[in-house]
Structures are given as structure tokens and as C-alpha cells.
Design an enzyme around this catalytic site. Structure first.
Site: not given
Ligand code: CP3
Length: 347
Positions: A37, A150, A74
Site C-alpha cells: 500500500r 455515500y 472498493d
Molecule cells: O479484503 C476485502 O474484503 C476486499 C477489499 C474491500 C475494501 N473495501 C478495501 C478497503 C472491500 C470488500 C471493501 C468494501 C467496502 N468499502 C464497504 C462495504 C463493507 C463495509 O465495510 O461495510 C464500504 C462501506 C466501503 C467504503 C470504504 N472504503 C470506507 C468507509 C473506507 C474507509 C474506512 C477504512 O476502513 O479505512 C474504505 C477504504 C478501504 N477499503 C480500505 C481498504 C483496505 C482502507 C484504506 C487503505 O488501505 O488505505
């Protein structure tokens, strides 16, 4: 294509112990994820770099030997592909240029979606080629209502009151946004299946903010429309529904003709799910992600309790929501051992 434990379980075959994968199994709790990352500043750019997305998709499989990989991407790639400005702010989460006027979403277009999301499909092809036949590869998308949350709010929110106000005050125009998202999600899931995803999960993470009277129209009906349109294009592809935090309204989603499995959050009792859901549909869930942070005896007891309640029927072991960044990876390894060593009928 795979014929492993997860796909067979979704098709109704029973094993002595259930298959296991975890929502957000690839993520910041893994040092090897943080290392990859760190090579890309923008999160979306990271998602759209096939080699990196493939690599982090495979990391939890290499480390833990889970029964399924989920493609690293995502849910917010859909608004991004439709033309809404979407970005991730370091430490703050997602940001979108909010849709404030229904006229604005007329400018969103599905035309660019396949090209814009081509790197996701490339990562799926790479990951499918690299995985063993018995490991399933899951595609996914956000459900229309959660995406609309969102898109309307412009990011995360505690209660998403703007989206509800739009849905309640102007249901016809909100319905047009939902219809556009249904089509976009069907396109995106269809392309994922064509690239090699063996099954797909639809995340309705915010369904639980709706009162039961509104759930059918804005959460369940769009999800069933997606499942049936996907079935027309790709008969036999299993669809897992995850309507988070809907409580006993989970009964409405107990539709085996539409969904291969129903993923339940931590708020639903395993005993209730075994009695009310499992006779009709494969259940997936529902360990509290914080148990994985705690580990030790608490994790052991809670995972075993869930297995004792749900492990006798058609079941996929998972969490009630995603793995959180403070999770020690060793606790995930221990959980996999607990699930694989569980003895049915021992308690
Ligand atoms: O391993 C897996 O499950 C696959 C990857 C995956 C991500 N997001 C990667 C991610 C999946 C399936 C998601 C789904 C997702 N994204 C949802 C639905 C599931 C849930 O959590 O309710 C939602 C609402 C999102 C939107 C989202 N993306 C948010 C709110 C955030 C920020 C919060 C956070 O955890 O940081 C993200 C960023 C995100 N998506 C990260 C990852 C690994 C972290 C950011 C990073 O690594 O820099």
C-alpha cells in the site's frame, strides 16, 4: 472455475467443518499489505493497479489458507466510474463530491464503466490464474442504497440523514438514482464474473438505517433485481447478500431463489439464525470483529459458540463486519485453526 469447499457449501453440500473467509481479509492489519500500500499514495489508484490489487488479494490466502479470496477493490469504484468525483482522504476515509440536486445525477453515465474498471477485471483474471482450484475467488459490489448513502452525503456519516430525506421526500427521483445503480452494479458484477469471479457478494452496509417499512423498496428490491439480472447473464453464479444491521427484518432476505447465502452481522443471534434462516438459506457470519482483536479464550469461546449453533447446517464462517486494522494477524491464524478443528456434536 473452482469446485472447492465454499462453492460446494453455497450449492448445499455439507462438510464436517464449514469453509471460512473474512470480510476485509486483505487490509491494514497485515504488514505485507501496508508494505505494498505504501508504494501508491492514492487509494483508488492502488485499487486500479492490477499487479498490486492481485498481490494483496492473494496475501491472506498465502498466510492463512482461507477457502476464498475476495478481489481487492472498493465499493466506491462505482460512483467513481459513473463520473462522480471520488477520493480517499488519508485517515478520514472516502470523500465524494455530493449529489445535492437530483439533476446532477443525470450527468452520471454507465458508458465509461467497463473501461474505467478494466483494471479491476484484470486483477480478477490474474488472481484467478494464481489461486489453487479449491480456493474460490469472490467479486463484490456495494448495494444501490449503500452507494446512494455515500454519493448523497459526500462521504461517511453517522446517520446518513440526507439520503433518507431524499428517499422519503422525493421517492420517484431517488428511485431513478437507485435504478441507475442497479444497472451499474449488474454491469460491474457481470464483468467480474466474466473475468473469473466464482461468486459475488453485495454489501448493503447501511441497510440497517432504514425503517422496516422502507427496506423492501430501497434495499431488498434493488438487490433482488441485481441477482435476477445477473442470473440471466450468468446462470448459476452464486450471489451472497449482506444487508447489515437489519435485525429480524433479515427474514425478508431469506430468499434462496435469489441469493445463495445470507450474510448476517454480529447483532443477529446465531441461535435465532439457526432456527429462522438456516433451514431455508445458507448462512454466513457472524463473529464480532472485535473478538479477533481480543483473541485468547474470548475468541475461542465465541467462535466455538457460533460453530455449535450454526456449524450443523449449511454455513460459511465469517465475521459480522470487516476485519479492523488493529487485529493481530496471529489471531486470524488461530481462528482458522479453531474452525478447522471444530468437532460437530462435541457440545
Ligand atoms: O479484503 C476485502 O474484503 C476486499 C477489499 C474491500 C475494501 N473495501 C478495501 C478497503 C472491500 C470488500 C471493501 C468494501 C467496502 N468499502 C464497504 C462495504 C463493507 C463495509 O465495510 O461495510 C464500504 C462501506 C466501503 C467504503 C470504504 N472504503 C470506507 C468507509 C473506507 C474507509 C474506512 C477504512 O476502513 O479505512 C474504505 C477504504 C478501504 N477499503 C480500505 C481498504 C483496505 C482502507 C484504506 C487503505 O488501505 O488505505
Amino acid at each position: 472455475m473452482t469446485d472447492g469447499k465454499l462453492l460446494k457449501t453455497l450449492a448445499g453440500v455439507r462438510f464436517p467443518t464449514p469453509p471460512i473467509w473474512l470480510m476485509r481479509q486483505a487490509g491494514r492489519y497485515l504488514p505485507e499489505y501496508r508494505a505494498v500500500r505504501a508504494t501508491t499514495k492514492s487509494f483508488l489508484e492502488f485499487c486500479y493497479t492490477p499487479d498490486k490489487a492481485t498481490e494483496v488479494t492473494l496475501q491472506p490466502i498465502k498466510r492463512f489458507g482461507l477457502d476464498a479470496a475476495i478481489i481487492f477493490s472498493d465499493i466506491l469504484v462505482i460512483p467513481d466510474a459513473l463520473g462522480q468525483r471520488t477520493w480517499f482522504e488519508e485517515g478520514e476515509g472516502p470523500k465524494l463530491q455530493p449529489l445535492t440536486d437530483p439533476a446532477e445525477f443525470g450527468q452520471l453515465s454507465r458508458a465509461r464503466l467497463p473501461e474505467h474498471l478494466a483494471p479491476v477485471y484484470q486483477a480478477i483474471r490474474n488472481a484467478r490464474a494464481a489461486l489453487a482450484a479449491e480456493t474460490a475467488l469472490l467479486g463484490f459490489a456495494g448495494a444501490p442504497f449503500t452507494l446512494a448513502c455515500y454519493m448523497t452525503e459526500g462521504g461517511g456519516s453517522r446517520d446518513f440523514h440526507k439520503v433518507k430525506h431524499w428517499a422519503y421526500s422525493h421517492p420517484d427521483s431517488f428511485g431513478l438514482l437507485i435504478d441507475l445503480l442497479v444497472e451499474a452494479v449488474v454491469d460491474h458484477l457481470g464483468h467480474q464474473v466474466e473475468a473469473g469471479a466464482d461468486a459475488v457478494q453485495i454489501f448493503d452496509s447501511w441497510a440497517g438505517i432504514l425503517p422496516e417499512s422502507q427496506l423492501f423498496r430501497w434495499s431488498l428490491e434493488p438487490m433482488t433485481r441485481i441477482a435476477s439480472q445477473l442470473r440471466e447473464r450468468h446462470p448459476g453464479t452464486p450471489v451472497i447478500a449482506f444487508p447489515r444491521a437489519v435485525g429480524p427484518a433479515a427474514l425478508m432476505y431469506r430468499r434462496p431463489e435469489e441469493f445463495a447465502a445470507l450474510s448476517i452481522d454480529t447483532g443477529i443471534g446465531a441461535h435465532w439464525a439457526a432456527r429462522e434462516l438456516q433451514p431455508h438459506i445458507v448462512v454466513q457470519g457472524n463473529l464480532d470483529p472485535m473478538m479477533l482483536v481480543t483473541g485468547g479464550a474470548a475468541l475461542e469461546e465465541e467462535a466455538t459458540r457460533i460453530l455449535d449453533k450454526l456449524g450443523h447446517g449449511s454455513f460459511v464462517f465469517n465475521l459480522g463486519h470487516g476485519v479492523v486494522p488493529q487485529t493481530p494477524p496471529d489471531h486470524v491464524a488461530r481462528l482458522v485453526e479453531i474452525v478447522r478443528n471444530w468437532k460437530p456434536g462435541a457440545s
